[in-house]
Design an enzyme around this catalytic site. Structure first.
Site, PDB file in Angstrom:
ATOM      1  N   GLY A 218       0.891  -1.328   0.185  1.00  0.00           N
ATOM      2  CA  GLY A 218       0.051   0.115   0.664  1.00  0.00           C
ATOM      3  C   GLY A 218       1.120   1.477  -0.080  1.00  0.00           C
ATOM      4  O   GLY A 218       2.255   1.328  -0.667  1.00  0.00           O
ATOM      5  N   ASN A 219       0.627   2.334   0.388  1.00  0.00           N
ATOM      6  CA  ASN A 219       1.016   3.929   0.683  1.00  0.00           C
ATOM      7  C   ASN A 219       0.459   4.282   1.433  1.00  0.00           C
ATOM      8  O   ASN A 219      -0.399   3.896   2.225  1.00  0.00           O
ATOM      9  CB  ASN A 219       1.005   4.313  -0.689  1.00  0.00           C
ATOM     10  CG  ASN A 219      -0.434   4.156  -1.382  1.00  0.00           C
ATOM     11  OD1 ASN A 219      -1.465   5.232  -0.733  1.00  0.00           O
ATOM     12  ND2 ASN A 219      -0.650   3.741  -3.060  1.00  0.00           N
ATOM     13  N   ARG A 220       1.003   5.765   1.371  1.00  0.00           N
ATOM     14  CA  ARG A 220       0.656   6.158   2.743  1.00  0.00           C
ATOM     15  C   ARG A 220      -0.697   7.706   2.649  1.00  0.00           C
ATOM     16  O   ARG A 220      -0.732   8.064   3.391  1.00  0.00           O
ATOM     17  CB  ARG A 220       2.106   7.267   3.030  1.00  0.00           C
ATOM     18  CG  ARG A 220       3.033   6.875   3.846  1.00  0.00           C
ATOM     19  CD  ARG A 220       4.243   7.492   4.714  1.00  0.00           C
ATOM     20  NE  ARG A 220       3.815   8.623   4.647  1.00  0.00           N
ATOM     21  CZ  ARG A 220       4.967   9.838   4.320  1.00  0.00           C
ATOM     22  NH1 ARG A 220       6.083   9.648   3.772  1.00  0.00           N
ATOM     23  NH2 ARG A 220       4.394  10.771   5.876  1.00  0.00           N
ATOM     24  N   ALA A 286      -3.865   7.282  -5.315  1.00  0.00           N
ATOM     25  CA  ALA A 286      -3.195   6.881  -4.786  1.00  0.00           C
ATOM     26  C   ALA A 286      -3.086   5.695  -5.437  1.00  0.00           C
ATOM     27  O   ALA A 286      -3.128   4.924  -4.039  1.00  0.00           O
ATOM     28  CB  ALA A 286      -2.658   7.240  -3.906  1.00  0.00           C
TER      29      ALA A 286
END
Length: 422
Positions: A218-220, A286
């Site tokens: 995943g990402n932030r 994102a």
């Protein structure tokens, strides 16, 4: 109630919180606290009916200022004139059907309505009432009258009302009211109703690509920018669908349809479906570029059997796919497509160099670029960056709230929409 003389969003402003006589009056307490804790000087002006729901002492304790309802209190100070003249912002929450009616007809039979006549700052009404009252032709006409004079009447949320009733007419979340009100201090015309009748799809948040039953790539991304875009677009009159990945526990914006997704594949399917009938698509999510080639059916254990590497497969490029579908006729030729890019500079070029190359590759109409890194863009309340257009023009997006950046982006989107005929 015009927008003249509005401030620039700095703290320490004079805020008037008007409270109408509805069951949602108790929620005004959280609103008063939010402005007070931000350093604003708050004066609460309830109607007499509002005091049936929340006592005067509560409003005085939260605001630190005396509370009156009539024009004959503290006569030497002429409060019904002074409070409006000194205010940088007036927020009415809840705005009942009766209060909207009295404001629209210019009544001045209590301190609140008299103050509205003297206010020359942004005035925000946050309606709260039963669905039938909100949709009644009289209320519709009153709202239109107020908006035509420059006041902002925000769209209510949908949900549980009093008793067993549910529907449109619920007071929006406190954080949403504060965000919209502060946006008007940053930019008084940010919520003009220029997108009425338009359908806009916004993607937000991060996607998660499962590796095994407990792990994912995943990402932030917090989703805050995408949610701000959806919120501002809806308040500017658009019919908004928000395709939401994972977020930082964000509350759905009022008057917005939300479609929840998990993976990049889910997001592509949802965006493609919604884009078919849209005027614009804004891809602020994102989206993960890669996913594990193989999904383990049980948790990958440490030690024996632990893989040395995890093969990855590239996910489909949703933004490029939209542009391709528009080009070959699967989507309308006049669909406006906006991309977002989070960039960092490296030995090959700075943020704008990479952004220009990305715009050329993607083929979208607009590309909003954020420089990311520690303390920038992701998970932050404020944002800035650049907006690049397919025609070669570039403009800086000044630092401010994510709602402010959203308003600038939506200005550009509105300028690209095909004019309506007839």
């Amino acid at each position: 109630m015009t927008m003249a003389g509005a401030g620039d969003g700095r703290r320490g402003r004079h805020v008037v919180v008007g409270v109408g006589g509805g069951i949602a009056a108790y929620k005004a307490c959280a609103l008063i606290r939010a402005f007070s804790e931000a350093g604003d000087s708050v004066r609460v002006i309830p109607t007499e009916s509002a005091l049936q729901f929340v006592g005067r002492a509560t409003f005085e304790a939260l605001s630190g200022n005396p509370v009156h309802t009539g024009v004959f209190a503290d006569v030497p100070e002429v409060p019904h004139v002074r409070l409006g003249q000194q205010a940088d912002l007036v927020v009415i929450a809840p705005a009942t059907a009766d209060l909207l009616s009295r404001a629209a007809t210019g009544r001045a039979d209590d301190l609140l309505t008299a103050t509205l006549l003297t206010a020359r700052c942004p005035v925000v009404f946050a309606p709260a009432m039963h669905t039938e009252m909100w949709e009644h032709p009289a209320t519709v006409a009153n709202v239109q009258t107020l908006r035509s004079r420059g006041a902002v009447v925000i769209e209510p949320a949908s949900g549980r009302l009093t008793g067993r009733d549910t529907g449109a007419g619920r007071l929006p979340d406190t954080d949403e009211i504060v965000a919209l009100a502060r946006l008007l201090l940053e930019r008084p015309d940010a919520l003009r109703r220029d997108l009425v009748g338009r359908k806009i799809v916004v993607s937000a948040g991060g996607t998660r690509e499962p590796l095994d039953p407990v792990r994912f790539l995943g990402n932030r991304s917090s989703g805050k920018q995408g949610y701000a875009l959806a919120r501002v677009a809806a308040q500017r009159g658009a019919e908004v669908t928000l395709v939401s990945g994972f977020t930082a526990d964000l509350v759905a914006p009022a008057a917005v349809d939300v479609v929840h997704v998990k993976t990049a594949s889910d997001m592509r399917a949802a965006v493609d479906k919604c884009a078919a009938g849209a005027d614009a698509v804004v891809m602020a999510a994102a989206v993960a570029d890669f996913r594990p080639t193989t999904l383990a059916t049980s948790k990958i254990k440490k030690g024996a059997g632990e893989p040395d590497t995890i093969p990855l497969t590239r996910n489909d490029d949703i933004l490029a796919g939209l542009v391709e579908a528009r080009g070959d006729g699967r989507l309308p030729a006049d669909l406006v497509i906006v991309g977002f890019a989070a960039e960092t500079g490296d030995q090959h070029g700075d943020v704008l160099t990479h952004a220009r190359a990305k715009l050329a590759r993607k083929g979208c109409d607009l590309l909003v670029v954020n420089a990311v890194g520690e303390g920038k863009a992701f998970e932050m309340e404020d944002n800035d960056g650049w907006m690049l257009s397919a025609d070669g023009s570039e403009s800086a997006l000044e630092h401010g709230s994510k709602a402010l950046l959203s308003s600038r982006v939506l200005d550009a989107v509105g300028g690209l929409l095909t004019p309506r005929t007839g």
